[in-house]
Write a protein that holds these residues in place. Structure first.
Motif, PDB file in Angstrom:
ATOM      1  N   ALA A 186      36.574  50.568  32.902  1.00 17.40           N
ATOM      2  CA  ALA A 186      37.656  49.581  33.028  1.00 17.40           C
ATOM      3  C   ALA A 186      37.115  48.179  32.797  1.00 17.40           C
ATOM      4  N   MET A 187      35.935  47.890  33.340  1.00 19.31           N
ATOM      5  CA  MET A 187      35.351  46.554  33.160  1.00 19.31           C
ATOM      6  C   MET A 187      34.983  46.300  31.709  1.00 19.31           C
ATOM      7  N   SER A 221      38.661  44.553  32.499  1.00 23.26           N
ATOM      8  CA  SER A 221      39.082  44.416  33.892  1.00 23.26           C
ATOM      9  C   SER A 221      38.025  43.675  34.698  1.00 23.26           C
ATOM     10  N   THR A 222      38.493  42.782  35.570  1.00 19.74           N
ATOM     11  CA  THR A 222      37.577  42.235  36.562  1.00 19.74           C
ATOM     12  C   THR A 222      37.294  43.359  37.563  1.00 19.74           C
ATOM     13  N   PRO A 223      36.232  43.245  38.370  1.00 23.19           N
ATOM     14  CA  PRO A 223      35.971  44.309  39.349  1.00 23.19           C
ATOM     15  C   PRO A 223      37.178  44.583  40.247  1.00 23.19           C
ATOM     16  N   HIS A 256      40.414  44.117  39.500  1.00 29.53           N
ATOM     17  CA  HIS A 256      41.439  44.837  38.741  1.00 29.53           C
ATOM     18  C   HIS A 256      41.022  46.284  38.506  1.00 29.53           C
TER      19      HIS A 256
END
Lengths: 259, 351
Positions: A160-161, A165-167, A169
């Protein structure tokens, strides 16, 4: 072989459920002297409705269980996430310390709490039982959610990152949905642990304020009535439902994260 | 399309130095394999380029812009994980759409992009499936589609083929290369499989104990290894050690020549010869003078199209020769044979 295995299993199940089956059957029997054949009647259930102390104790039990379930799940889930995702000094020691309370006899835990609550001025009563139950339930939550966390592999969050994505999110969009069944299961388990708790509740209850198990126990001491069978039958039904739901959810939680 | 440069990367985990001053340039649009044994630091280097790991020293730049301080979610990289890391609670379409959504690409535009990459990986019609309803090869392709749909600046692959069985892996190698060519992405591929690295890559970088020991085209790396490690890790090699004397290398009674430049008179040198470059019967009157070396045949391993010959030289060290089974006129086991090979296949390596 199959026949032997099945008979054995039947014997085990009978051993487990026979006393409970008799109790439930007698809850529906009109005779207060356990006379056979059973004359079907709901009179003991109706009688429950007029038993004010029992109703108050039931309300207390449900309130404590709900409080325990919410607080223990919140605290335990956060602890689980910290334990499985963050690296910090003393992590393995803390992790190891979270589990033994499950194995400590409730009599010991109850005595310790009673002494500690008196010493600190918390005393006994509803609030003391709430605090005590939360403490009892947290290790179970950590265990259940921790197992769920293991199924959510770290590389899912990393994927996801890598996609932007931020951690935070990544946690909300990927980890949370996969962990949700485990969290709900842990909540149900905490609810059941609190609802079924007797020893610690008994130690922390005051004459006016008790829980259902404590109230049932004192009723038996005063004199056994079939009403006890009726309330126990209901209690059994609710507890069984909780555990079955838990089993269903924790299975789901275990399988979803895997390939 | 941008290039990736890493300069003097150092990474320590506690007292262990995992990367020890690694520098490399990954040219725009090229497919580079990081090849090395486990513990060589190749995965750590990939994770530093991705932004999951911060180096203790050194810089990473994309297209000349330093990104060392940028976290992974700001770097716009595409990454395929060894386990694929598909989100199990989302459909194939939602998995692929995830990165687009993070960039604010939604609705019809996003759907068109998803369809485009699904077509590229030949998975049209699979978009509503859950990852667990797909085979390993299909999951792999979804992971690839998810990584490239956002048009990342660099595509990073962490041993993505290692979980597949051999046959499927070979098919996927061809697919991966086709998709990489069509998308034109600068690609860095971590593997410990030497054959995979040679087949797939424009360039191979060999890592050993936290350093890149050689970086070049597959033929360059295979035909001209610079160190004993590079020669033995990538393919098989026979090693010889001798002394420089009057423009040749002397080993006992044998004088061997090479096209590489030799060090000073009297120094000890090691050279490598690939087993398939050697032969038993060389034309003595050929245009090119051949190197010759005596050995005793110990064993023949027959494998259909080829045979492997195990020999021992006079000092007892093992030598290996690969030959195609064309006429099968082999010497018998225990026979004294004379090996021959070209001076141009005599490659000086450092220890």
């Amino acid at each position: 072989m199959v026949l032997v295995g099945r008979s054995w299993l039947l014997a085990v199940v009978a051993f487990l459920y026979l006393p409970i089956a008799v109790m439930i059957a007698m809850a529906f029997n009109a005779s207060s002297l356990y006379a056979l054949p059973i004359k079907p009647s709901l009179q003991w259930f109706v009688a429950l409705a007029g038993d004010a102390p029992l109703l108050t104790a039931t309300r207390n039990s449900l309130a404590i269980a709900l409080f325990t379930s919410i607080v223990a799940t919140l605290v335990g889930t956060l602890a689980s996430i910290a334990l499985s995702r963050q690296a910090f000094r003393g992590r393995s020691l803390l992790k190891a310390l979270l589990l033994p309370p499950i194995a400590i006899p409730w009599l010991i835990t109850g005595t310790a709490m009673l002494v500690f609550f008196f010493w600190t001025g918390i005393g006994r009563g509803l609030h003391a039982m709430m605090i005590g139950h939360v403490a009892l339930a947290i290790p179970y939550v950590v265990l259940v959610v921790g197992t769920g966390m293991e199924a959510v592999r770290v590389d899912l969050e990393e994927a996801a990152m890598s996609l932007g994505s931020t951690p935070v999110h990544a946690f909300v969009a990927v980890t949370m949905p996969l962990l949700a069944p485990s969290i709900v299961a842990a909540g149900l388990f905490a609810f059941a642990v609190s609802l079924d708790q007797f020893v610690v509740s008994y130690f922390l209850s005051t004459p006016g304020v008790s829980t259902l198990p404590v109230e049932i126990y004192s009723s038996i001491r005063k004199g056994f009535t079939p009403e006890i069978n009726a309330i126990s039958a209901i209690f059994f039904g609710v507890s069984t439902l909780l555990v079955l739901l838990f089993a269903q959810l924790s299975n789901l939680g275990g399988n979803r994260g895997r390939r | 399309m941008v290039g990736v440069d890493v300069v003097s990367i150092v990474k320590d985990y506690g007292p262990a130095r995992v990367l020890d001053g690694v520098s490399a340039a990954f040219e725009p649009g090229r497919f580079t394999s990081l090849l090395g044994p486990s513990g060589s630091g190749k995965t750590t280097l990939l994770r530093i380029i991705a932004g999951f790991v911060t180096p203790n020293a050194g810089t990473v730049s994309f297209g000349g812009v330093d990104v060392t301080g940028e976290p992974v979610w700001k770097r716009n990289v595409g990454m395929v994980f060894q386990s694929y890391a598909l989100f199990p609670h989302m459909s194939v379409r939602d998995n692929i759409r995830f990165g687009l959504d993070r960039r604010g690409v939604r609705g019809e535009v996003a759907n068109r992009e998803v369809n485009r990459v699904l077509e590229l990986v030949h998975l049209e019609g699979f978009d509503q499936r859950r990852p667990k309803e797909l085979s390993g090869g299909q999951q792999q392709r979804v992971a690839l589609a998810r990584a490239i749909v956002t048009k990342p600046r660099v595509l990073l692959l962490d041993e993505p083929l290692s979980a597949l069985d051999r046959r499927l892996r070979q098919g996927m190698q061809v697919e991966l290369r086709r998709i990489q060519r069509e998308s034109g992405l600068t690609t860095i591929f971590v593997t410990h499989d030497q054959e995979e690295a040679l087949t797939l890559s424009d360039e191979v970088a060999i890592l050993d104990r936290g350093r890149i020991v050689q970086h070049g085209s597959p033929t360059d790396i295979y035909e001209r290894p610079r160190t004993r490690f590079a020669a033995s890790f990538l393919g098989d090699a026979n090693f010889f050690t001798g002394q420089v004397n009057a423009g040749a290398i002397e080993i006992g009674p044998y004088r061997l020549s090479t096209q590489d430049s030799l060090p000073a008179q009297g120094s000890a040198v090691t050279f490598a010869v690939r087993p398939e470059k050697m032969n038993f019967q060389a034309p003595r009157d050929g245009a090119r003078p051949m190197n010759r070396f005596g050995a005793t045949l110990r064993e023949i391993i027959y494998a259909g199209a080829t045979s492997t010959f195990l020999l021992a030289d006079d000092s007892g060290s093992e030598l290996k020769v690969f030959l195609q089974n064309r006429d099968m006129a082999w010497p018998s086991i225990g026979a004294r044979v004379e090996l021959s090979w070209s001076p141009s296949d005599t490659i000086l390596v450092s220890e």
